[in-house]
Design an enzyme around this catalytic site. Structure first.
Site, PDB file in Angstrom:
ATOM      1  N   LEU A 175       0.851  -1.196   0.000  1.00  0.00           N
ATOM      2  CA  LEU A 175       0.000   0.000   0.000  1.00  0.00           C
ATOM      3  C   LEU A 175       0.882   1.241   0.000  1.00  0.00           C
ATOM      4  O   LEU A 175       1.872   1.310   0.725  1.00  0.00           O
ATOM      5  CB  LEU A 175      -0.898   0.036   1.251  1.00  0.00           C
ATOM      6  N   PHE A 226       7.073   4.604  12.367  1.00  0.00           N
ATOM      7  CA  PHE A 226       7.592   5.807  11.704  1.00  0.00           C
ATOM      8  C   PHE A 226       8.137   6.789  12.731  1.00  0.00           C
ATOM      9  O   PHE A 226       7.872   6.661  13.919  1.00  0.00           O
ATOM     10  CB  PHE A 226       6.467   6.483  10.899  1.00  0.00           C
ATOM     11  N   ASP A 248      16.743  -2.308  20.574  1.00  0.00           N
ATOM     12  CA  ASP A 248      15.748  -2.680  19.557  1.00  0.00           C
ATOM     13  C   ASP A 248      14.867  -3.830  20.050  1.00  0.00           C
ATOM     14  O   ASP A 248      13.642  -3.782  19.943  1.00  0.00           O
ATOM     15  CB  ASP A 248      16.441  -3.180  18.272  1.00  0.00           C
TER      16      ASP A 248
END
Lengths: 348, 348
Positions: free
Chosen positions: A62, A87, A160
């Site tokens: 997408l 993001f 992370d």
């Protein structure tokens, strides 16, 4: 476990995909949304890494800046339980998918954002790598050699992966809360730096409890480390406690250390760690790994072989535990905890 | 989130208590069972550590070898949602609290065992410390300096804490599954070594994807590390990607590196990391931390200060995020993800 739970995953690279991989392994349906121009950048970085992080997910393409594709995402979200995105803060709002926008589409949704420093505060917009988050969280300051500079020397991406695990825990708690109390949607703000900081909590307590030691005082360990055997393998030795220290000295022929005041407490063995470890180095270099493992097998000591990555699938224990699937250079590590339903273990 | 969920915690030291501390922070009621002779040994190890790991729990003293106290535990378990224990494999069975015994008392119970190597397999009965589990999981083999020996150099107890987080994830999934599908109790077998192995998965994929590099090839990073400033602080620099590398070289006056073939790809900058990092060392040593932070603030780079433990509560970002509670030498780290209910963020 999580069959029927639908997760929309807008994340790339490591922390987000590692989290949704756990959810997928536990049975959730994960729809990974990738951008048209090549998808998740990890596809082009290192062969095999994309597959490890994204196995068991469905991938759809997408363009989140395209009106029609945005509409498709909206439809997807109406019908989902979890949204996860990674993001930089502010991007989702600009795309029209901020938490308020999405809450209007689906007031029940669990919406999780993973970012380096979180959704607000002075570092919010900074880019970063694992090293930077470890640096801010204080982990780096006690990493590397006890007498040396801060170093990214832990081998794996601690910040992370800590964020992946805390994101998973937060999502599962919110889902559980929703089912138990009929609560509505929840917005979850996970920061890599703060996830690493959470793992620092025991060291922070220790640091103040031991009156703010220097790095060398804090991190030196006697009879602790990886030592090279005669046949050039490493063996890990972690004989910290009194009883293990005594057994170890007796087993390897270091009895004289037990009579020496320099080594008769944990604290003293930290202060004089170099003397101890140099002696152990000399002793361990005199026999092969197999010889040492045979000797240590007869006593109760925290000692183990040091596996290289190539050794993992040959390790007899990991093999017997089915801790690795696949073979050769295509091995994968399944969800590490084994869960058995009462129907199953009561039957036996 | 987890209000009304009752957890009986038989664990000591680090991995179990860290897991139940998360559950307590999320709202669960945690009853910590301690032995009569001094309780959890961590109470006597380092001042403050017990409090960090066990805040928000209720502590009760039970002698698990005493018939009357065993009966008290049985009553407690009938009325609980989760049992967590961290004894060496076999101990719970000998005490009469094996998974089959407990399932008879409460067929709905989620029963989680945390152990070094898991409940079966050849290493099952071995004692161990974090170092040994990291050794078996392969983490140690890539830890320490890229050209050096395996070293426990990550600063924090990675295997212990990975097991805490995977235990928490497993317990939450099992609770969620129970509520959603009316399933019965579940037995969870968490191993510290396998939890560390799970965090190795991305490195394992990378290792094979990059054709089995040596440690030095694998772990060297150009323009990556902690560098000492003129006023003796460290700054962390992680300029891995092309765009960050270019901006960095331009910002600090290393433009000549951009014209050199030795450094024109990520792989080459790994191979020639020492040359790059030695140059950065010289440059960074010429200005103070404040001067460098001001310079880097003007550009978009993955660079941050390196906090010592003493600096954490002064860090402007961590402060603004409320990532630390308490003050002075009594600071605590709360659950790192911020969760906000839709009622709350829709109101604003």
């Amino acid at each position: 476990m999580l069959e029927g739970i639908k997760v929309v995953d807008l994340t790339n690279l490591l922390p987000g995909p590692f989290a949704t991989n756990i959810l997928a392994e536990l049975g959730a349906e994960v729809i990974k949304v990738e951008r048209p121009d090549g998808g998740d950048p990890v596809r082009h970085m290192i062969p095999g890494l994309y597959e490890t992080l994204n196995r068991q997910k469905t991938s759809v393409v997408l363009d989140l800046k395209d009106k029609i594709d945005q509409e498709t995402l909206r439809e997807l979200l109406k019908d989902s339980d979890v949204l996860i995105e990674g993001f930089r803060p502010g991007v989702m709002e600009r795309l029209g998918f901020g938490k308020e926008d999405v809450a209007k589409l689906n007031p029940e949704l669990i919406y999780c954002s993973i970012s380096g420093y979180g959704q607000n505060g002075p570092y919010r917009d900074l880019p970063g790598h694992d090293l930077n988050y470890l640096a801010v969280a204080g982990v780096l300051s006690i990493s590397g050699q006890p007498n040396g500079a801060p170093e990214a020397a832990g081998g794996i991406q601690i910040a992370d992966l800590a964020a992946s695990l805390y994101a998973t825990i937060s999502i599962l708690s919110a889902l559980l809360n929703k089912v138990r109390s009929k609560a509505g949607g929840v917005y979850i703000d996970v920061s890599l730096a703060e996830s690493a900081l959470a793992l620092m909590a025991p060291r922070i307590a220790e640091f103040y409890g031991r009156n703010e030691p220097t790095k060398s005082e804090f991190m030196s360990r006697g009879a602790y480390g990886a030592f090279l055997t005669k046949d050039m393998h490493y063996i890990s030795i972690a004989c910290v406690e009194e009883k293990f220290w005594e057994t170890f000295c007796e087993t390897v022929g270091m009895k004289e250390f037990l009579l020496d005041n320099l080594f008769n407490s944990w604290t003293k063995r930290m202060e004089n760690a170099e003397i101890i470890n140099r002696k152990i180095e000399t002793i361990i270099s005199q026999k092969t790994l197999a010889e040492w493992l045979a000797i240590f097998k007869e006593v109760d000591l925290p000692i183990s072989r040091v596996n290289g990555i190539n050794d993992l699938s040959k390790d007899p224990h990991l093999k017997s535990r089915n801790a690795i699937t696949g073979d050769g250079n295509r091995i994968q590590i399944p969800f590490p905890a084994k869960m058995t339903g009462i129907e199953e273990f009561s039957r036996n």
